[in-house]
Structure formats: structure tokens, C-alpha cells
Design an enzyme around this catalytic site. Structure first.
Site, short mmCIF file in Angstrom:
data_model
loop_
_atom_site.label_atom_id
_atom_site.label_comp_id
_atom_site.label_asym_id
_atom_site.label_seq_id
_atom_site.Cartn_x
_atom_site.Cartn_y
_atom_site.Cartn_z
N LYS B 112 57.12 71.10 53.36
CA LYS B 112 56.71 71.98 52.27
C LYS B 112 57.85 72.30 51.33
CE LYS B 112 52.88 73.78 54.86
NZ LYS B 112 52.03 74.90 55.23
N ASN B 113 58.87 71.46 51.37
CA ASN B 113 60.02 71.65 50.48
C ASN B 113 59.80 70.84 49.20
OD1 ASN B 113 62.51 70.14 49.46
ND2 ASN B 113 63.46 71.83 50.52
#
Lengths: 339, 340
Positions: B112-113
Site C-alpha cells: 500500500k505504499n
């Protein structure tokens, strides 16, 4: 409903104060976004009406640290603004510029050291031909989050000359999904965070009722209200998460739909997500707290009318007092500029 | 320690490495008072001190490239590291396939970066080789079929390189696996929207009739698809908002769809709020066509709508009772000319 849980006010104050000082090494992944972590901590503290827990000296230290993050790049046609942390030496970042301005207002600063016109003019260097914004001049994605940051900065510094608003609005509309709410990029999935960014941006530029017709506003309100179970989720069929008590409920606030929210259930969910030992809030009950959710949950409670919390200005996500300070500054600036 | 710190090779301090003796590490400028200070591990602190030194010199070398890998693993959110790494990859003319493999690992650790996905996008744009991407994203979906970044990346790949073939089937597969996966439904809309755009593009050349027939075929196909999923669980929001979206896309009216209206009547027994809401929307279309001002027909439809709102407010969707009551009142004011 079960017996109401109380707000562990003092625990949360202490949690936010700790975040302001030192974070453990497990938070190293937050190294690039310290400015925004600072914002979560101070905005949370302010919503708890506890900014006065900081001494005047500490306030000045923080304000000085923030201004030390302001950067005017030597090269031309570069964004002027605030960095996210000392770790990033070269590039001011649009999100940390937005949060820096918020914090300065929360701390009662008069923004006199802010390079106002340089910042607002340089927003143009971050706007892309499709109307969206990147966060930095190089190597950044572009999406609706940074559209919001641009709109918030332009609004706060009272200067839209660096923003092509009609083009921005074209992009925002392209992010409107078939579900009736907004996605992060065109054709992506409608999402609570994106929806807040889009709606707040439109409101800030005075475009909300011009860009969305009555049917669209109606569908948008319904989509937002349908995210509530007890707390709010960010997308259909996703779990409830305390931060959406700001992103979604904040959007509803901007739309004037706050009376339609089931506030008791929302408050109950938020209170269940407190950490009664170390303070702070997590995304769901019995999870671990973090600065973002602690801030958003506190603000979510304020939006839901929880007593003894400072009311929030939803379009900028700062407290009422900070917003009043901003209005005062805008009046002074306009007088000086003869506007 | 971040997740990926443990994945790095055992730490040998840069100060002790022979090949780094010529570099003076640059400490971070913190200022006098601690403000959101992080108690970095020694490894983290030192790696970034060496990164700063190398970055300041604009050194374009193998060791700098390795350093960016270590720095990225320690803090993948530091976008300066990624910008510099891209510069290095170009300067050293490195194998981009190898970079994709590295990225596959780091994305799995930090799904989720934003920066790792952006880096992957830039590498693919540079190599012009999307051949791994559909499989890569499909694999990522086995862990989290709703990963927003992953869907965005997949949409970008498909749009950028025209890889539409098979995507409709892909969405069907995911929906079959989990009909509540709203991301998969959104992807299906993404594909159907493209189908319609293509039709309208060719129709612009003058094949107007063919275009309408083909559209009708697509609409029918999507109604049948959605109906199948709705029948399995009419309380699932996704197919309802999807099919409404498709009707809108095709500029078709809900209330004129015999299939959908019959489906709703049949499903009222499920007490699903989505069934009732669909009927309200369909009937509101009718009201909109009849015009405002209180004819008998209008009053009759309005009565049905108000009744549906009441059922929702009092029984089927009580958390939103204030909304359904508000809607009933709004519509009554609008179509019956009642005082505000």
C-alpha cells in the site's frame, strides 16, 4: 445499545504529546512524512481543546522547526513550499505544505514568514495538462489527493493565480465514478478519501454547485450515507475504519447533510476504537493506535457533536479557532493589498 | 524496524566497509529541539547519512545503486531515494527486468505504499514492456483482491498498452470468487465503458444503427450478469450500483427494463434495501418524466415511493432512517407542490 463508553481524554492528550516529541524506531517508515504526523498530533490535541498543554516556548520551537522545512529551490520553475522532514532536503511537497500551513494556524502563527506569493505562483509547476497535481516536481504520482492540497493552499493563502481552476475541475469530474462518488484517479474505484478530496476542493474554489447538479449531489450524499454501518467504511463491502468518520462524515458536513448521519452509532464505534492503556485510536477496535487514526477519530467525534471537543472546519480539516485565525489573516492581507 | 529491514543482509556498518572509506557521511539536520523525532536504528541512521553524502555528490555508481536499494528497503516512502535510483538505473544502463524482480519483492512487502507502485510504473514506461504486469497484478490480488494501488496500476497498463483482451473474463472470475469485491465490479465497468467508447468511435463514421444494436447486446449481457450475482445475494450493494451505472452509461431508463423491474418485484421478499432503493430510483425517473404538479398518476407513483422510503426507514435500513424520511419529504415537496 450497550452502556456508553467514555472518552479517555487525558490518555489521548498524552498520546498526542508523545507523538510530538519522539516516535520509536518502528515508526521509521514515517520518516518522510513527519510534518504530516506533526499535523495529526497537533490537530488532535487542538480538537481536544488541549493546545495550551504546550508551553509558549515549545510552541515556538515547533513553529521554528516548521519554518526550517520551508524551501525556496534555487532553480527556476520549481515548487516553493515545505518539506515533509529534514530527511528530504531537496524537494518541498504539496501535502506537507498544506499540513504545515494548518499547523501554523493551529499554533496561532500569523504566517508572516510564509513565502505566500512564491508558493501560490509555484503551484502551477505541479499542475499537469490533465488538471491534476503532482506532489513534487519530479518522481511523484498525480491524483486527487494533491488536487485537494493545491486547492487548500490556494484558499488558505488566498491566491488562486497558480491554479487553473477550470482545468482542475475537469479532472475532478473525470474522477466521478458510476457509483456517484469520487475516485483517486479517473476510472478508479469510488473511495471515501478521494471523495472528501474532490468535494472539499470544489467547495474551496466555490465550484461545488456549478460542477455537480442536483441529481449528482443527491447521489453523492446517498453514497456517503450508505458507507455507515455503525462507523463508516471507505468503499462498499469494506470494513469500517475510524478515519472515514472524518473523510465521509466530513464530506457530508460540506454537503450540509450532517443531520442525516446516525451520530450515536458513529460515536459508539469511535469510542470502542480507543486504546484505553496508551491512548490514541486505531482503525478498528482492538487494534493498535496510530497518529492518523487517532487524529481522524478525534475529529470524527467532534463532527458528530461530541461535547467538549472543538468544532471542526471540514473543508480544511482544521479547528474552528484556527479557521477564525485564517479568516482574520485573509482580511488583513486583503486590506494591505487593497482588495 | 520496518518489515523489510529484516529482509536485508546482515548489517555491516558502512564505516567498516573498505569500499566506502572515501565517503564522509552527512548527518541529518535536526535543529535544536526534537519535533516528531524518530529514534532511528543505527542501521537506518547510518544508511541515510551515507545516502545524503552520495546524493550531494551526485555520484552515479554501482555502490550508489546498492545504497539506494538498502535505503529503499529501510524506508520505501522516501521518494528522493526512488528518484535517485531511477537516475542511477538510467546512467548505469541497468537491466530493467532485474529491477522488476526487485520491485515485485518490495511491493509484496509494502503493497500500500505509493512510491513503489510509481517506480514500477516508471520502469514499465521506460522499458515499454508490459508483459509481466497483468500476471503480477493478478498475483497480488490473491493476497488482497481490493488493493487500490494494484487496480490503478492494472488499469494504467491496460489503457496505456491496449491490453483489453480477456479483461472482462478476468473481472467475471474475480466476481465469481467474491461477488462482494466492489473493485472487481469497478473494473468491469472500466471494461464495458471502453467497449462503449469503441462503439461510439466507429459509429461516428456513420454506422449509427449497428452501434445501437451492439449497445443493446452489451446491456443485455450485463443485466444477465448482474442478475445472476444479485440472485445469489440481493443484499450485496456492488451489482446494484454497477447495473445502475451501466444503464446510465447506455442512456437507458431503469423503469423501462422489464427484466430489472420484474427482478425487483420478485426480490422484495428479501427485504434488501438495495431492491427498494432501485425501485425508488426507477419510480423517480417516471416522476421526472410526468412532470411536477400533482396529477393522479404522479400522486400514485409518489405514494409508492413514499411507502418504499417508509419501509426502508422503519424496517429495512433503519441506520439511514433520517435520510429515507428526508428523501420522502423532498420528493413530496418536489412533485406534489407541497409547501417546503
Amino acid at each position: 445499545m450497550e452502556a456508553p463508553i467514555s472518552l479517555e481524554r487525558e490518555k489521548h492528550v498524552k498520546y498526542f504529546l508523545r507523538c510530538l516529541d519522539v516516535l520509536p524506531s518502528s515508526c521509521s517508515h514515517l520518516d518522510s512524512i513527519r510534518m504530516t504526523i506533526l499535523y495529526f498530533s497537533l490537530h488532535g490535541l487542538d480538537t481536544l481543546n488541549s493546545i495550551e498543554r504546550l508551553s509558549a516556548e515549545r510552541r515556538d520551537e515547533i513553529i521554528d522547526w516548521i519554518y526550517a522545512m520551508q524551501l525556496v529551490p534555487a532553480a527556476e520553475n520549481r515548487f516553493v513550499g515545505f518539506r515533509g522532514s529534514p530527511a528530504l532536503e531537496q524537494d518541498p511537497h504539496i501535502a506537507h505544505t498544506y499540513t504545515a500551513l494548518c499547523i501554523l494556524l493551529i499554533l496561532g502563527d500569523d504566517l508572516s514568514r510564509v513565502r505566500r506569493s512564491a508558493i501560490t505562483a509555484s503551484l502551477a509547476t505541479l499542475q499537469l495538462p490533465d488538471g491534476s497535481f503532482t506532489a513534487t516536481n519530479e518522481g511523484s504520482e498525480s491524483d486527487i489527493r494533491f488536487v485537494f492540497c493545491a486547492a487548500a493552499i490556494a484558499y488558505m493563502l488566498d491566491d488562486w493565480s497558480g491554479v487553473d481552476v477550470p482545468l482542475m475541475n475537469v479532472y475532478i469530474r473525470r474522477c466521478l465514478s458510476y457509483e456517484g462518488a469520487f475516485a483517486n484517479t479517473p476510472m478508479s474505484e469510488a473511495h471515501g478519501g478521494s471523495t472528501y478530496c474532490a468535494v472539499a476542493s470544489l467547495q474551496l474554489s466555490g465550484s461545488l454547485n456549478k460542477q455537480l447538479d442536483a441529481d449528482e449531489l443527491s447521489a453523492l450524499a446517498r453514497w456517503c450515507l450508505q458507507r455507515q454501518y455503525t462507523g463508516f467504511a471507505g468503499r462498499p463491502n469494506k470494513p469500517w475504519d475510524t478515519c472515514y468518520s472524518f473523510w465521509i462524515a466530513g464530506t457530508l458536513h460540506i454537503l450540509g447533510m450532517t443531520p442525516l448521519v446516525a451520530h450515536d452509532e458513529n460515536r459508539q464505534y469511535l469510542l470502542e476504537a480507543q486504546d484505553p492503556v496508551i491512548g490514541g485510536f486505531s482503525k478498528y477496535p482492538n487494534h493498535f493506535p496510530d497518529p492518523l487514526h487517532s487524529c481522524m477519530a478525534t475529529v470524527g467525534l467532534a463532527l458528530s457533536g461530541f461535547a467538549s471537543l472543538q468544532p471542526v472546519c471540514a473543508t480544511l480539516n482544521i479547528g474552528e479557532k484556527a479557521n477564525d485565525k485564517l479568516d482574520e489573516l485573509r482580511r488583513i492581507w486583503r486590506q494591505k493589498d487593497g482588495v | 524496524m520496518s518489515d523489510s529491514e529484516s529482509e536485508l543482509s546482515p548489517y555491516v556498518s558502512y564505516r567498516e566497509r573498505a569500499e566506502w572509506q572515501d565517503i564522509v557521511p552527512l548527518e541529518q539536520e535536526e535543529g535544536l529541539a526534537p519535533v516528531v523525532q524518530i529514534a532511528y536504528s543505527d542501521r537506518f541512521r547510518e544508511t541515510f547519512s551515507y545516502f545524503r553524502a552520495v546524493f550531494a555528490k551526485d555520484e552515479l555508481s554501482e555502490r550508489a545503486l546498492d545504497l539506494t536499494r538498502e535505503a529503499a528497503m529501510l524506508n520505501p516512502a522516501n521518494y528522493s531515494v526512488w528518484v535517485y535510483r531511477r537516475k542511477l538505473l538510467k546512467a548505469l544502463d541497468r537491466d530493467l527486468l532485474e529491477e522488476q524482480n526487485f520491485l515485485a519483492d518490495i511491493i509484496e512487502m509494502h503493497p500500500k505504499n505509493y512510491q513503489v507502485w510509481q517506480h514500477r510504473k516508471e520502469i514499465v514506461e521506460w522499458s515499454q514492456d508490459p508483459s509481466l504486469e497483468l500476471e503480477f497484478t493478478a498475483n497480488m490480488f490473491t493476497d488482497d483482491a481490493k488493493n487500490y494501488h494494484c487496480w490503478q496500476h492494472r488499469q494504467w497498463i491496460i489503457t496505456r498498452f491496449g491490453l483489453w483482451d480477456g479483461e472482462l473474463e478476468f473481472t467475471a472470475k474475480l466476481i465469481e470468487k467474491d461477488r462482494r469485491n466492489n473493485s472487481a465490479w469497478n473494473q468491469r465497468y472500466f471494461v464495458v465503458n471502453h467497449e462503449i467508447e469503441q462503439l461510439e468511435a466507429t459509429a461516428a463514421g456513420g454506422a449509427g444503427d449497428a452501434d445501437e444494436t451492439q449497445k443493446a447486446v452489451i446491456l443485455h449481457r450485463e443485466i444477465e450478469f448482474s442478475k445472476k450475482q444479485i440472485a445469489k445475494d440481493s443484499h450485496n450493494e456492488s451489482p446494484w450500483s454497477y447495473i445502475k451505472g451501466v444503464f446510465r452509461l447506455m442512456k437507458q431508463k431503469l423503469h423501462l427494463s422489464v427484466t430489472m423491474m420484474a427482478l425487483c418485484d420478485e426480490l422484495m421478499k428479501d427485504k434488501s434495501p438495495h431492491v427498494a432503493a432501485f425501485l425508488i430510483d426507477a419510480k423517480e425517473e417516471l416522476l421526472g418524466q410526468q412532470g411536477e404538479g400533482g396529477s393522479e398518476q404522479v400522486n400514485s407513483i409518489l405514494e409508492e415511493v413514499v411507502r418504499l422510503c417508509e419501509i426502508l426507514a422503519d424496517e429495512w435500513d433503519t441506520i439511514r432512517k433520517r435520510y429515507w424520511n428526508y428523501l420522502a419529504e423532498l420528493l413530496q415537496v418536489k412533485y406534489q407542490g407541497l409547501p417546503d
